[in-house]
Scaffold this motif. Structure first.
Motif, PDB file in Angstrom:
ATOM      1  N   TYR A   1      10.775  17.131 -48.282  1.00 41.25           N
ATOM      2  CA  TYR A   1       9.951  18.184 -48.820  1.00 41.25           C
ATOM      3  C   TYR A   1       8.306  17.704 -49.059  1.00 41.25           C
ATOM      4  CZ  TYR A   1      13.285  21.905 -49.388  1.00 41.25           C
ATOM      5  OH  TYR A   1      14.131  23.087 -48.999  1.00 41.25           O
ATOM      6  N   GLY A   2       8.392  16.308 -49.206  1.00 43.75           N
ATOM      7  CA  GLY A   2       7.016  15.715 -49.523  1.00 43.75           C
ATOM      8  C   GLY A   2       6.272  15.531 -48.204  1.00 43.75           C
TER       9      GLY A   2
ATOM     10  N   GLN B   1      16.093  14.677 -49.869  1.00 39.39           N
ATOM     11  CA  GLN B   1      15.597  15.874 -49.919  1.00 39.39           C
ATOM     12  C   GLN B   1      14.115  15.952 -50.507  1.00 39.39           C
ATOM     13  OE1 GLN B   1      17.600  18.595 -52.345  1.00 39.39           O
ATOM     14  NE2 GLN B   1      15.886  20.131 -52.300  1.00 39.39           N
ATOM     15  N   SER B   2      13.709  14.993 -51.529  1.00 44.49           N
ATOM     16  CA  SER B   2      12.367  14.799 -52.050  1.00 44.49           C
ATOM     17  C   SER B   2      11.499  14.417 -50.890  1.00 44.49           C
ATOM     18  CB  SER B   2      12.617  13.982 -53.343  1.00 44.49           C
ATOM     19  OG  SER B   2      12.920  12.728 -52.894  1.00 44.49           O
TER      20      SER B   2
END
Length: 194
Positions: free
Chosen positions: A42-43, A38-39
């Motif tokens: 989103y990044g 997820q990170s």
């Protein structure tokens, strides 16, 4: 393939999708060929915004943002799809290990090979469940998604079959006395008794 282009491609296909929507679609589609957390997704959204390749289409409650691709983004995606040659990866750690299985006992080599075959069988079951759980349509994501899942099924089945075959090869070699470990300092050649 880069995560940048995976996210950009999903936004092009899912105009107005939120980060959460993209994450869920990533998990059921691209996660089988290019896993990402997820990170990371989103990044990447932040980087694509900064580069002007996507824009916020609308903002909703609790900071929810829906994204759409820009003309620059479409040009970048098109360039990557048709002009940039795929690198492909020739690295295969499981096969690198197979190359050195002569350094372990034949039973250990067979256990390694059978373990990979079993893991691939489990992966094939997961792909079959995923395929059944998707409401396939005639849209691009469905058409090309089915192609990718079929590739995954065929590739995993081929590797499973090969690992099973290799395990049987080690077993038959062992039955014929090949591949027996020699004590250090001994020689197998014809001059060993001289």
């Amino acid at each position: 393939m880069s995560l940048r282009h995976a996210v950009l491609g999903l936004i092009a296909e899912m105009d107005g999708a939120s980060g959460y929507d993209l994450l869920k679609m990533f998990e059921i589609s691209l996660g089988n060929v290019w896993p990402a957390r997820q990170s990371q997704i989103y990044g990447e959204l932040g980087k694509l915004l900064d580069a002007g390749l996507i824009e916020v289409a609308e903002e909703g409650p609790r900071g929810r943002k829906a994204y759409r691709i820009t003309e620059s983004g479409r040009a970048e995606l098109h360039h990557w799809l048709v002009d940039v040659r795929s690198k492909g990866s020739r690295k295969d750690e499981p096969l690198l290990r197979v190359f050195f299985l002569g350094l372990v006992e034949p039973e250990e080599a067979q256990r390694y090979l059978r373990g990979h075959a079993a893991g691939l069988e489990k992966y094939l079951d997961e792909l079959a469940a995923l395929e059944k759980g998707i409401d396939w349509g005639e849209d691009d994501l469905s058409v090309y998604g089915r192609l990718v899942i079929e590739y995954g099924k065929r590739y995993a089945a081929m590797r499973r079959d090969w690992f099973e075959w290799a395990s049987h090869e080690i077993e038959s070699l062992n039955d014929r006395g090949h591949g027996q470990k020699q004590p250090p300092g001994t020689r197998e050649d014809s001059s060993a008794g001289e």
